[in-house]
Scaffold this active site. Structure first.
Site, short mmCIF file in Angstrom:
data_model
loop_
_atom_site.label_atom_id
_atom_site.label_comp_id
_atom_site.label_asym_id
_atom_site.label_seq_id
_atom_site.Cartn_x
_atom_site.Cartn_y
_atom_site.Cartn_z
N ASP A 68 -74.07 56.81 107.51
CA ASP A 68 -74.14 55.70 108.21
C ASP A 68 -75.32 55.43 109.21
O ASP A 68 -75.43 56.56 110.03
CB ASP A 68 -72.75 55.31 108.90
CG ASP A 68 -72.44 54.19 109.35
OD1 ASP A 68 -72.42 53.13 108.90
OD2 ASP A 68 -72.47 54.12 110.72
N ARG A 118 -72.05 58.37 101.80
CA ARG A 118 -73.07 57.29 102.67
C ARG A 118 -72.99 57.65 104.05
O ARG A 118 -72.01 57.82 104.80
CB ARG A 118 -72.17 55.84 102.30
CG ARG A 118 -72.77 54.86 103.38
CD ARG A 118 -71.97 53.27 103.32
NE ARG A 118 -72.67 52.29 103.98
CZ ARG A 118 -72.35 52.27 105.36
NH1 ARG A 118 -72.02 53.22 106.11
NH2 ARG A 118 -72.94 51.03 105.77
N ASP A 170 -64.54 49.08 115.16
CA ASP A 170 -65.80 48.63 114.47
C ASP A 170 -65.62 48.72 112.77
O ASP A 170 -66.39 49.27 112.02
CB ASP A 170 -67.00 49.49 114.61
CG ASP A 170 -68.21 48.76 114.11
OD1 ASP A 170 -68.28 47.67 113.88
OD2 ASP A 170 -69.31 49.70 114.45
N GLN A 197 -68.33 53.58 120.89
CA GLN A 197 -68.87 54.38 119.89
C GLN A 197 -69.98 55.26 120.87
O GLN A 197 -70.90 54.72 121.09
CB GLN A 197 -69.49 53.55 118.80
CG GLN A 197 -68.37 52.92 117.83
CD GLN A 197 -69.13 51.93 116.98
OE1 GLN A 197 -69.60 50.76 117.51
NE2 GLN A 197 -68.83 51.96 115.71
N HIS A 204 -70.25 44.48 103.88
CA HIS A 204 -69.47 44.18 104.98
C HIS A 204 -70.21 43.88 106.11
O HIS A 204 -69.62 43.34 106.90
CB HIS A 204 -68.57 45.07 105.18
CG HIS A 204 -69.25 46.45 105.73
ND1 HIS A 204 -70.27 47.13 105.03
CD2 HIS A 204 -69.28 46.96 106.75
CE1 HIS A 204 -70.83 48.04 105.87
NE2 HIS A 204 -70.12 48.05 106.96
N ASP A 205 -71.38 43.93 106.20
CA ASP A 205 -72.18 43.72 107.33
C ASP A 205 -72.87 42.25 107.40
O ASP A 205 -72.76 41.56 106.36
CB ASP A 205 -73.17 44.71 107.63
CG ASP A 205 -72.77 45.88 108.33
OD1 ASP A 205 -71.75 45.65 108.85
OD2 ASP A 205 -73.24 47.27 108.02
N HIS A 253 -72.24 58.52 115.56
CA HIS A 253 -71.66 58.47 116.77
C HIS A 253 -70.37 58.82 116.51
O HIS A 253 -69.64 58.80 115.20
CB HIS A 253 -71.63 56.98 117.35
CG HIS A 253 -71.52 55.88 116.25
ND1 HIS A 253 -72.82 54.99 115.95
CD2 HIS A 253 -70.66 55.45 115.67
CE1 HIS A 253 -72.43 54.27 114.88
NE2 HIS A 253 -71.12 54.46 114.67
N GLU A 264 -78.03 54.55 104.83
CA GLU A 264 -77.79 52.93 105.09
C GLU A 264 -78.72 52.66 106.52
O GLU A 264 -78.44 53.34 107.54
CB GLU A 264 -76.36 52.99 105.65
CG GLU A 264 -76.01 51.66 106.08
CD GLU A 264 -75.89 51.03 107.25
OE1 GLU A 264 -75.78 49.69 107.65
OE2 GLU A 264 -75.66 52.03 108.18
C1 GLC Z 1 -73.31 50.55 110.24
C2 GLC Z 1 -72.08 49.98 109.41
C3 GLC Z 1 -71.70 48.78 110.28
C4 GLC Z 1 -71.45 49.47 111.67
C5 GLC Z 1 -72.50 50.12 112.09
C6 GLC Z 1 -72.10 51.00 113.36
O1 GLC Z 1 -74.55 49.76 110.16
O2 GLC Z 1 -72.46 49.45 108.05
O3 GLC Z 1 -70.43 47.97 109.80
O4 GLC Z 1 -71.30 48.51 112.58
O5 GLC Z 1 -72.99 51.26 111.19
O6 GLC Z 1 -71.16 52.48 112.85
#
Ligand code: GLC
Length: 650
Positions: free
Chosen positions: A284, A282, A141, A252, A395-396, A184, A326
């Site tokens: 996540d 950051r 991921d 994950q 990146h998403d 995770h 995030e």
């Molecule tokens: C966040 C990340 C993303 C990832 C997800 C799970 O949203 O930005 O890229 O897939 O977390 O870790």
């Protein structure tokens, strides 16, 4: 606040601390611990007070904070103290960020360090280096499945490389942002391996179930995050012969924050990276931290309490370090990650402004700013000492998470409107120049999100294929228009690497079996540094975008009205193609900037009397601080050319 129970407990805890901690000079640590202890104790008690080992866990928590404080390098402690004194430092308009993958940007961490002058050239002074921690060889991921939270992935480099990078960045005045993936771990993490070997202590780190009974209850209300590649929220583990909660990919494993040991481990990791030079962490996927049957298991109250507790603890050990939330969730939910019922931020100081991002893409597709205006009007007020990360791409994928009520108020039907946007950006819609791809299609709900690079989504890829200079010009104007919106809105702009050079989609991911199923790799490019040299060639696409952005950064840094002190007023204009707001310098109220963007392909007009008595904007005196020129006027109206913007002073 002074409160007897927590303070007598604090005294007991201090007496019981390990001798090696007690011997140290902990003056700053103790004053901060005293100031925050009531909050820390209360939150820890709400979350874990029922447990028999509550006090032991509390002692352990304080020991972790103290041990990391002892390890905190002097240079960073000095920064902590400076930032405590200048606590609004991060609200300044001087900060401009970029997010990047170190391998895609420069091969690895060493390569990145060699490229630092590029950031100075452009004016970037905050860099988010995306996941670099050890992760599985195959699918990971994009590094968000971490198998060791304290070690750098050998493909990115070593801990020494990171330390060297952090030091060089600090010398150049560039902030370092690192990820801590709180929600995770990878299934290859030691904790997961031990859980698989049957160690109950580690099985308690995750949500693990003997049979489908509880998983099925969760499934009734939990949405799927990656419905195509990882349907469902649980994975059967052969070794344990049990079900594990895996909200994202099946590799994950979700951490179980009902267990205080998990909280303390993750706090320790945040402090570890703070001590290794991260200025900003950051966090996540923070919306997912607490799971509850009968709910979506997102945005739960306890998830907020965990973040508040993390902030309070981090402030004791490393108060100069900021958190980014995030949380790509509904507009009303995002703002809660600054902290609810508070005056100043008490969870994360910074949050991704996913709402603004999606609304900007709506305005591009519709050429109308109705939903953009409506959505921003509904955006909840932000706390003081809290700020947005404003971005166009990351990146998403792009999720169309606007509020349905706002969509209706803008005159659209929500489902049909979302379908239009997806069709537009994936190039299904006839009249669209966009070259995106769908991501995460959910058969049950029909939901789908969008992948693609800024340049390809905006139409540059199609324009280049057709070799059409007019279309190329329009695409460049739109790229600069979107940038002008994130640079002036209030908050820290966050560029995505490659976008400053007009980087197109990268289709090579389709040849890699670990990536082919995930279209987000379409916009995770490898920078072609030979091509990047074209930024020095007058008239090239790279030069026009790069210099446009570079100039925007330089101008932004000079304008104190662009600092983020909740000093933005949205203007309600008659014209449905314009988005306009006023930014005012609160220290010098006479100093305002009128930001106006035209999302249409035709020139649009603005009557200055629509501004009422705001500012002193008069036709003859207006100047665009971005171009240094006076704007065009026609019949006493301001003319905003197609797909362009002004940053006007009076
Ligand atoms: C966040 C990340 C993303 C990832 C997800 C799970 O949203 O930005 O890229 O897939 O977390 O870790």
């Amino acid at each position: 606040m002074y409160e007897q129970v927590s303070h007598s407990l604090l005294n007991e805890i201090l007496d019981e601390l390990k001798p090696e901690i007690r011997k140290q000079d902990l003056r700053h640590f103790y004053t901060r611990l005293g100031a925050n202890f009531y909050a820390i104790h209360s939150l820890f008690h709400v979350l874990y007070g029922e447990r028999d080992d509550f006090k032991e866990q509390m002692i352990h928590l304080v020991e972790v904070m103290a041990s990391q404080y002892i390890k905190r390098p002097d240079a960073l402690e000095k920064l902590d103290i400076e930032r405590e004194q200048d606590h609004n430092w991060f609200l300044s308009q001087e900060w401009v960020g970029m997010a990047l993958y170190s391998d895609g940007f420069a091969g690895n961490l060493k390569g990145l360090e060699e490229k630092l002058s590029y950031f100075n050239e452009l004016g970037i002074n905050m860099v988010h280096v995306m996941p670099i921690l050890k992760c599985p060889e195959g699918a990971s991921d994009g590094g968000y499945a971490v198998s060791d939270f304290r070690d750098i992935d050998p493909r990115a480099g070593s801990l020494d490389d990171l330390l060297s990078l952090a030091t060089s960045m600090r010398k150049r005045g560039i902030l370092l942002t690192l990820d801590v993936v709180l929600n995770h771990t990878s299934n290859e993490h030691l904790w997961a391996q031990k859980a698989r070997q049957g160690e109950t202590q580690y099985q308690d780190y995750y949500y693990i179930f003997e049979n489908r009974e509880i998983p099925d209850m969760f499934e009734e209300t939990m949405p799927e995050i990656f419905p195509q590649t990882a349907p469902g929220n649980f994975t059967w583990d052969e070794a344990m012969e049990k079900w594990v909660m895996t909200v994202f990919n099946n590799y994950q494993w979700d951490l179980n924050y009902c267990n205080p040991a998990v909280f303390i481990e993750m706090l320790d990791i945040i402090l570890f990276w703070s001590n290794h030079g991260a200025d900003i962490i950051r966090l996540d996927a923070v919306a997912f931290l607490w799971k509850k049957i009968g709910t979506t298991s997102q945005n739960q109250r306890e998830a907020h309490l965990i973040l508040q507790l993390m902030k309070d603890c981090c402030q004791v050990t490393a108060p100069g370090v900021l958190f980014i939330a995030e949380a790509i969730v509904a507009p009303v939910e995002i703002a809660k990650y600054f902290g609810e019922d508070a005056v100043i931020a008490k969870e994360c100081e910074i949050a991704y402004n996913a709402t603004y991002m999606a609304l900007l893409w709506d305005a591009v597709a519709t050429k109308s700013t109705k939903l953009l205006n409506q959505g921003i009007q509904s955006l909840p007020d932000k706390l003081d000492r809290a700020t947005w990360l404003n971005y166009i791409r990351c990146h998403d994928d792009i999720g169309l998470g606007f509020d349905d009520t706002d969509i209706r108020l803008s005159g659209y039907e929500p489902q049909a409107h979302r379908k239009f946007l997806v069709d537009y950006y994936t190039g299904v819609y006839d009249d669209s120049p966009a070259r995106g791809q769908p991501f995460g299609y959910n058969e049950k709900s029909g939901d789908v999100r969008i992948s693609g690079s800024l340049a390809s989504l905006i139409g540059l890829e199609a324009a280049l294929e057709r070799n059409d200079p007019v279309e190329i010009d329009i695409a460049i104007k739109k790229i600069l228009l979107l940038n002008s919106m994130i640079f002036s809105f209030g908050g820290m702009p966050l560029l995505y690497y490659g976008d400053e050079l007009g980087t197109l989609n990268d289709y090579s991911y389709l040849e890699d079996e670990n990536k082919a199923m995930d279209s987000r790799w379409l916009h995770r490019p490898r920078i072609d540094w030979d091509k990047a040299e074209l930024r020095f060639q007058h008239g090239s696409i790279e030069q026009r975008i790069f210099d446009g952005v570079k100039n925007m950064i330089a101008v932004r840094k000079r304008i104190s009205a662009f600092a983020d002190f909740n000093n933005r007023e949205l203007l309600h204009l008659q014209n449905p193609h314009l988005f306009a707001f006023l930014r005012t310098n609160l220290d010098r109220p006479g100093e305002s900037i009128l930001v106006v963007g035209n999302f249409d392909d035709s020139p649009q007009f603005l009557e200055l009397n629509e501004l009422g008595n705001r500012g002193n904007f008069e036709y003859g005196r207006l100047r665009d601080v971005y171009s240094g020129k006076s704007p065009n006027l026609f019949n006493d109206q301001l003319v905003i050319p197609p797909n362009q913007f002004y940053w006007l002073t009076d």
